[in-house]
Structures are given as structure tokens and as C-alpha cells.
Enzyme design. Structure first.
Site: not given
Ligand SMILES: *Cc1c(COP(=O)(O)O)cnc(C)c1O
Length: 431
Positions: A144, A239, A267
Site C-alpha cells: 500500500y 516507502d 506516521k
Molecule cells: C499509511 C501508509 C501510507 C499512506 O499514508 P497516509 O498518511 O495514510 O496517507 C503510504 N505508504 C505506507 C507504506 C503506509 O503504511
């Protein structure tokens, strides 16, 4: 468990917001329950509007590595608020945060602050496309990267060249430039690089997948991605929205000893406030406006309150070297408890854990979705009733924080032990 207040609030919210929530997984749909409305939180504990107390393993989906309402963070934020909430002009603190991040993560030479993980990834991909002058993006099934159109792409088996959006409202053309490979499968990646020679702008990957449940990379997989992208002039993007400052201060880059070309953060970097960041090689980041012609902007980017929460959180992580050792040890204890259960397979990397209701190893999306989600829902209900708040979905990680006490862990392990899985019940019956 009393849920009167939560139910009343949910009913009202349903009339005003789609599904009564502002992010879908909060609705508890995957576990067939109604959401609890949270009133406050402190340390490892979260409290709902009915006054129920839970040991929290969701931690706002990852940011709260120090636990809720960490004193130093809250005090710094309060003080920052008195100076005004936003200026739309540069501040000293943005540079301070940039310095902290670039020191912790050598792969990030220069950085841009944004307001969410989605925005960080979207912008990083744009910069990679601008830099390479190529269009294609290669991502992995089950990873994701936020909800931007081109990256919201569903899985399929094996090698898929025409990616299909997993959401309505995404025009087909938007995903035409997205290629999908299977996580931990070198072959599909090689095939895509052969088919799309000199066309792939970037490979984006969660170095430890944590959005299909926790799935570690196989030995050599990350190294292989580094090699093949290097050989093809393709930008490698880690990511690290979950893994950044979670696996180590230097994130997955440090944990695996690999230097990608770009990194995206979210995060933990905002310490619970809306903050994301993307950065990498200076040469790539110099493409971003106002220096270069890759446009990206934000009214609230680098917001002083969010930046303050980020700085205070990261400072604590920097000043206490043992935090990672402590949270990993707690996670290991929980892992060991799961290991003794029948019908479960457990994946752990550092303080990220997933217990899949699956008798096979989970190494990719296809094996993850073999999990028995009904069984997970039952297990979720059992834990919740006993004061333990885990993710309301099989496919989200269990997060450990420095605020979890030995007592919390002991209590959690006891309930993991006393939960009898379908297989255990079946065996007991047959005896
Ligand atoms: C949570 C997440 C996102 C998206 O971040 P948001 O702050 O919810 O937009 C993107 N990449 C990874 C790996 C994530 O866990």
C-alpha cells in the site's frame, strides 16, 4: 462490555459521514462489529466514550512508537501552539527536522515536508518520473502506498501488465502506467524490466510489507531490487511510511544496509500529527519546484505544530538508544506466544507483528489472503472483550510501543494463550 455511548455516537455519525468514519478501516467492517468512539489515551492505554480501557496495539496505525500523549511531545506541542498554528512561510524548526531526518537516513540528502504519507508517495513518484523522463511505475501486489489514483492498484496472479484499479472512480488511463509484480518474486520483476526496457521510472516497495499483514522480504530480495534498478537507470523508492524510525532510527535502509535513491516517510515522523516527507538523492530532489520543474506544493506543508511533534518524537528516539531493543524484546515475547498456537503463522520484523490465521507461511499477497478472516474476527472480538485493542483487520500490523509495560505484555500473552482457535477447538472435540 458497555458500548451504549459508542453506539449512539456511531448512529449520529452515520447520518453525517460516509460509513460514519473518516477512514474506512475504522468502521470495524472487516470484523463485523461497530466501531468504538475513543475519548482519550495515555501511554499504552486507550479509553472509549463508555469508559472502557484497552491496551492499544493499533497506536493510530503506527505513529505512536512512544505511546499515547508522551509528556515531552505534548508539552512541546502546547508551547508551539501559543506561537501560532501556521504561517505559510519558512521556519527554523523545519530545517531542524530536515537535519534530524537526513542525519538518521543517509539516503535522504535533501527532503520536502508534506502533510501525509499519500502525499509523500505521490510527490516522490512525480519527482522520479521528472528525473528519469519515464512514465512507468513498478509496484508490488499487496503493498500500500496511499490512495493516489495511479497507485491504488489491485492484485492479480503472476505477471500482470494491465493493472486494474481497486477503486471505483479511477479512470482506466490512470493506471496504464502502473506495473504490478509479486512481492518476494524476482522473476516477475525481471520479466517486467525486459518487457519495458528503459521505460520504468521507478520501483516503489515497502521494504517490509506491512499492509497485507506483516510480510518480510526474503533474503536477497531488497538487494536484488537495488541491483536491477541501478542497472536500468530506474529510481528505487523505499516507502518507509511504516518502517521509517520503526525498524531502527535509520528505518529499513539501516536495518537492511541498503541505500535506495528515494525514501518516503509518514506516521512516526509526525509523532501523531499530520506530517509526511519525501527525499533522496539531491540530484533527484533538485527536480522539485522551485528549483526544478516538477511541481509540488502545500498550504500547510511543514506545519509548525506537526513539525514540533515530529522533532520531539525523533529526539527521544535519538537520545535513547535502547528503545528499539526494548520494543523488539516485547514483540518477541508476543511472537513466541503466537508460535505456540495451532492454526496460526506469525511474521515479525522488529516491533511489527502479524499473526495470520493461516497454516502456511505468508510470503506474499497470495498467501496472505489465504488467511481465515472469520477466525480473525472471532479472535479480535475475544481480545477486545478482554481489554486488548488490536487492528480490526487481519491485514494490518500489530504495533508495539515503548509505553507498553511488562504487565501489558503479560496480560496480552495470557489472552493470546487462552483464546482457543478453531483448530484447537476441533482437536479438543476429537479427543
Ligand atoms: C499509511 C501508509 C501510507 C499512506 O499514508 P497516509 O498518511 O495514510 O496517507 C503510504 N505508504 C505506507 C507504506 C503506509 O503504511
Amino acid at each position: 462490555m458497555k458500548t451504549e455511548m459508542s453506539e449512539r455516537l456511531y448512529k449520529k455519525a452515520l447520518n453525517l459521514m460516509p460509513g460514519g468514519v473518516n477512514s474506512p478501516v475504522r468502521a470495524f467492517n472487516a470484523v463485523g462489529k461497530k466501531p468504538l468512539f475513543i475519548k482519550n489515551a495515555n501511554g499504552s492505554k486507550i479509553y472509549d466514550e463508555d469508559g472502557n480501557e484497552f491496551i492499544d496495539y493499533v497506536l493510530s496505525w503506527g505513529p505512536l512508537i512512544l505511546g499515547h500523549a508522551k509528556k515531552e511531545v505534548i508539552e512541546a506541542v502546547k508551547k508551539a501552539c501559543e506561537y501560532g498554528l501556521s504561517y505559510g512561510a519558512p521556519t527554523k524548526k523545519e530545517t531542524e527536522l530536515a537535519e534530524i531526518i537526513t542525519s538518521a537516513m543517509p539516503a535522504i540528502e535533501t527532503i520536502r515536508l508534506v502533510s501525509s504519507g499519500t502525499e509523500a508517495v505521490m510527490s516522490a513518484v512525480r519527482a522520479a518520473r521528472g528525473y528519469t523522463n519515464r512514465d512507468m511505475v513498478l509496484k508490488f501486489t499487496g503493498c500500500y502506498h496511499g490512495h493516489s489514483d495511479g497507485l491504488l492498484v489491485k492484485s492479480g496472479s503472476g505477471l500482470i501488465t494491465n493493472a486494474v484499479a481497486s477503486s471505483a472512480g479511477v479512470p482506466k488511463g490512470y493506471t496504464d502506467y502502473t506495473l504490478l509484480a509479486d512481492y518476494n518474486d524476482k522473476k516477475t520483476v525481471e520479466e517486467l524490466f525486459n518487457t519495458y526496457k528503459n521505460k520504468i521510472a521507478c520501483v516503489i516497495v515497502e521494504p517490509v510489507a506491512a499492509n497485507m499483514g506483516v510480510v518480510p522480504p526474503k533474503n536477497g530480495f531488497i538487494e536484488f531490487l537495488r541491483e536491477i534498478t541501478k542497472n536500468n537507470g530506474t529510481v528505487l523508492i523505499f516507502d518507509e511510511v511504516i518502517t521509517g524510525f520503526r525498524l531502527s532510527l535509520g528505518g529499513a535502509c539501516e536495518y537492511f544496509g541498503i541505500k535506495p535513491d528515494m525514501v518516503t516517510l509518514g506516521k512516526i515522523v509526525g509523532g501523531g500529527m499530520p506530517l509526511g516527507a519525501y527525499g533522496g538523492k539531491k540530484e533527484i530532489m533538485d527536480m522539485v519546484s522551485p528549483l526544478g520543474n516538477v511541481y509540488q506544493a502545500g498550504t500547510l506543508s511543514g506545519n509548525p505544530i506537526a513539525v514540533t511533534a515530529g522533532i520531539e518524537t525523533l529526539k527521544i528516539l535519538i537520545n535513547d538508544n535502547n528503545i528499539y531493543k526494548r520494543i523488539n524484546q516485547k514483540a518477541e515475547k508476543i511472537e513466541n506466544a503466537f508460535k505456540q498456537k495451532k492454526g496460526l503463522t506469525v511474521n515479525r520484523v522488529g516491533s511489527l507483528i502479524s499473526a495470520f490465521f493461516n497454516s502456511d507461511y505468508v510470503t506474499d499477497y497470495n498467501s496472505a489472503i489465504q488467511s481465515n478472516t472469520k477466525e480473525y474476527a472471532e479472535y479480535f472480538g475475544y481480545m477486545l472483550e478482554n481489554g486488548i485493542y488490536i487492528a480490526p483487520s487481519q491485514f494490518e500490523a500489530m504495533f508495539i510501543s515503548d509505553a507498553h509495560t511488562d504487565d501489558d505484555i503479560k496480560k496480552t500473552i495470557n489472552f493470546i494463550k487462552s483464546y482457543s482457535s478453531f483448530l484447537e477447538r476441533k482437536e479438543a472435540k476429537e479427543l
